[in-house]
Design a protein around this motif. Structure first.
Motif, PDB file in Angstrom:
ATOM      1  N   ALA A 240      -1.086   2.744  -1.099  1.00  0.00           N
ATOM      2  CA  ALA A 240      -1.186   2.456  -2.527  1.00  0.00           C
ATOM      3  C   ALA A 240      -0.025   3.081  -3.298  1.00  0.00           C
ATOM      4  CB  ALA A 240      -2.517   2.969  -3.065  1.00  0.00           C
ATOM      5  N   GLN A 241       0.270   4.327  -2.988  1.00  0.00           N
ATOM      6  CA  GLN A 241       1.359   5.020  -3.674  1.00  0.00           C
ATOM      7  C   GLN A 241       2.698   4.366  -3.396  1.00  0.00           C
ATOM      8  OE1 GLN A 241       0.737   8.958  -2.170  1.00  0.00           O
ATOM      9  NE2 GLN A 241      -1.107   9.303  -3.387  1.00  0.00           N
ATOM     10  N   GLN A 242       2.890   3.939  -2.154  1.00  0.00           N
ATOM     11  CA  GLN A 242       4.158   3.302  -1.790  1.00  0.00           C
ATOM     12  C   GLN A 242       4.315   1.928  -2.435  1.00  0.00           C
ATOM     13  OE1 GLN A 242       3.941   3.399   2.506  1.00  0.00           O
ATOM     14  NE2 GLN A 242       4.751   5.485   2.639  1.00  0.00           N
ATOM     15  N   SER A 243       3.194   1.261  -2.694  1.00  0.00           N
ATOM     16  CA  SER A 243       3.251  -0.088  -3.265  1.00  0.00           C
ATOM     17  C   SER A 243       3.640  -0.083  -4.733  1.00  0.00           C
ATOM     18  CB  SER A 243       1.898  -0.783  -3.110  1.00  0.00           C
ATOM     19  OG  SER A 243       0.953  -0.271  -4.045  1.00  0.00           O
ATOM     20  N   GLY A 244       3.275   0.970  -5.446  1.00  0.00           N
ATOM     21  CA  GLY A 244       3.538   1.017  -6.885  1.00  0.00           C
ATOM     22  C   GLY A 244       2.582   0.166  -7.690  1.00  0.00           C
ATOM     23  N   ASN A 245       1.575  -0.434  -7.034  1.00  0.00           N
ATOM     24  CA  ASN A 245       0.622  -1.276  -7.743  1.00  0.00           C
ATOM     25  C   ASN A 245      -0.581  -0.467  -8.213  1.00  0.00           C
ATOM     26  OD1 ASN A 245       2.187  -3.561  -7.406  1.00  0.00           O
ATOM     27  ND2 ASN A 245       1.216  -4.120  -5.471  1.00  0.00           N
ATOM     28  N   VAL A 246      -1.370  -1.067  -9.082  1.00  0.00           N
ATOM     29  CA  VAL A 246      -2.550  -0.394  -9.617  1.00  0.00           C
ATOM     30  C   VAL A 246      -3.644  -0.381  -8.554  1.00  0.00           C
ATOM     31  CG1 VAL A 246      -4.285  -0.390 -11.453  1.00  0.00           C
ATOM     32  CG2 VAL A 246      -1.940  -1.117 -11.946  1.00  0.00           C
ATOM     33  N   PHE A 247      -4.277   0.778  -8.386  1.00  0.00           N
ATOM     34  CA  PHE A 247      -5.293   0.962  -7.351  1.00  0.00           C
ATOM     35  C   PHE A 247      -6.490   1.672  -7.972  1.00  0.00           C
ATOM     36  CE2 PHE A 247      -6.464   3.663  -3.406  1.00  0.00           C
ATOM     37  CZ  PHE A 247      -7.410   2.738  -3.000  1.00  0.00           C
ATOM     38  N   GLY A 248      -7.647   1.005  -7.906  1.00  0.00           N
ATOM     39  CA  GLY A 248      -8.852   1.581  -8.502  1.00  0.00           C
ATOM     40  C   GLY A 248     -10.050   1.475  -7.574  1.00  0.00           C
ATOM     41  N   ILE A 249     -11.100   2.210  -7.902  1.00  0.00           N
ATOM     42  CA  ILE A 249     -12.346   2.162  -7.149  1.00  0.00           C
ATOM     43  C   ILE A 249     -13.490   1.979  -8.131  1.00  0.00           C
ATOM     44  CG2 ILE A 249     -12.581   4.686  -7.164  1.00  0.00           C
ATOM     45  CD1 ILE A 249     -13.881   4.419  -4.342  1.00  0.00           C
ATOM     46  N   VAL A 250     -14.514   1.253  -7.724  1.00  0.00           N
ATOM     47  CA  VAL A 250     -15.621   0.925  -8.629  1.00  0.00           C
ATOM     48  C   VAL A 250     -16.615   2.094  -8.677  1.00  0.00           C
ATOM     49  CG1 VAL A 250     -17.365  -0.776  -9.270  1.00  0.00           C
ATOM     50  CG2 VAL A 250     -15.305  -1.509  -8.058  1.00  0.00           C
TER      51      VAL A 250
END
Length: 377
Positions: A116-126
């Motif tokens: 997730a960190q390497q992708s630079g995209n938004v990452f969330g958990i419900v």
């Protein structure tokens, strides 16, 4: 991607996946559009097509991820699959929101966090309970020092009653290979997250007692008592069960400036006029006690729950709004449940940070002997 709309795809059309579909398609989430759904079950795919003919429906995850039809994916599949599917979505350049738990064991979740960190995209958990105004208020009181130094936490969360019929409804339920655990991995991830999120710290060590198949014909834990110690000298207790009726949900946090109890939809705050430590140093009366005021906080109103998380995640993509539940933080609650399992398996204390390799090795032993045979990652 449109500057005003996030196109979502959902992986998994089970109970949670269907719930999220209904939320999106109700129009409740501003700036969000559900465009695709993926499920391995032909029956589930047929149900989705019949109900919502305008959605693109996929059998294979990769096909949906690379279809160009979505900007973000919501993963609502069995626990073991969350990390691998999330990493695949990051590789496809998508934003990712996963259902709880983050995974089954820490090692796979750590790999997901790195991706997730390497992708630079938004990452969330419900972690929808982070939207509950009572728990948000408790966290605020602690952060602002209203409770002073935390001394004790106690959470009794036994209102997860599940009869044998629930466990019999699926061969994967309550098995090491199917779910990777019981009440800790299925019902309690929200409370395990809130436990550390509200007080702002993780334990330094733990001694837990998990009862496997207590009063139920299952192979995983459904009754747990765990004792923890924190770096600052505070202690904590976490008790949960799925075989207790009627159950209890009472969360108590005590500091040297007072106490907060959340129970029956109410937050009560007992505030000391001065810290217990200061009072004790100056007091000369054998049965003296600090002056204390009880404060019943007014009704907080309804919690936005899942819709609140979906809106926050969408706003994070479109507007850069800070996430209430960053995906990387899913590892904290999972660490607590992994530690409870490992402490029980070893019949001993475990230190945190946890020995991830040892936990995975012990889990693998139980997967191999599980009565539900599947391939896990």
């Amino acid at each position: 991607m449109s500057a005003t709309v996030v196109r979502y795809g959902i992986i998994g059309a089970g109970n949670m996946g269907m719930g999220h579909m209904n939320t999106f398609l109700s129009g409740a989430i501003q700036g969000a559009e559900l465009t695709a759904v993926c499920d391995v079950s032909a029956q589930k795919r047929a149900e989705v097509k019949e109900k919502w003919s305008h959605l693109q429906v996929f059998e294979h995850v990769k096909d949906m991820l690379h279809s160009g039809a979505i900007d973000a994916v919501l993963i609502a599949t069995p626990h073991y699959m969350h990390p691998s599917e999330a990493m695949e979505a990051f590789r496809a350049g998508l934003h990712v929101l996963i259902e709880k738990p983050a995974g089954v064991y820490i090692k796979q979740v750590r790999e997901m966090n790195t991706a997730a960190q390497q992708s630079g995209n938004v990452f969330g958990i419900v972690y929808n309970q982070r939207m509950n105004p009572m728990y948000r208020k408790l966290r605020e009181l602690i952060q602002e020092g209203e409770l002073g130094t935390i001394r004790r936490t106690n959470w009794i969360i036994t209102n997860w009653y599940r009869p044998q019929a629930y466990y019999d409804s699926g061969s994967w339920r309550a098995t090491w290979s199917g779910e990777g655990g019981g009440v800790l991995i299925n019902q309690c991830p929200h409370q395990l997250d809130l436990w550390q999120w509200t007080i702002g710290m993780m334990p330094k060590r733990m001694r837990a007692f998990c009862q496997f198949g207590k009063h139920r014909d299952i192979e995983v834990e459904n009754d747990v008592t765990a004792y923890v110690e924190y770096e600052n000298g505070a202690t904590g207790l976490f008790v949960t069960s799925t075989a207790e009726a009627p159950g209890t949900n009472r969360y108590e946090v005590t500091g040297d400036r007072g106490k907060v109890v959340i129970e029956d939809g109410m937050l009560s705050f007992w505030r000391l006029r001065e810290s217990e430590q200061d009072f004790n140093q100056r007091n000369t009366q054998a049965f003296g006690a600090p002056e204390c005021w009880k404060i019943e906080l007014p009704a907080f109103g309804p919690s936005p729950e899942h819709a609140g998380i979906l809106q926050n995640f969408t706003d994070a993509i479109l507007k850069g709004t800070p996430l209430v539940a960053p995906g990387e933080e899913g590892i904290h609650g999972l660490t607590l449940s992994n530690a409870m399992h490992l402490s029980t398996w070893l019949d001993d204390w475990v230190d945190l940070p946890l020995d991830e390799d040892l936990h995975e090795a012990e889990l693998r032993k139980r997967i191999e002997s599980s009565r539900h045979k599947v391939t896990t990652t």
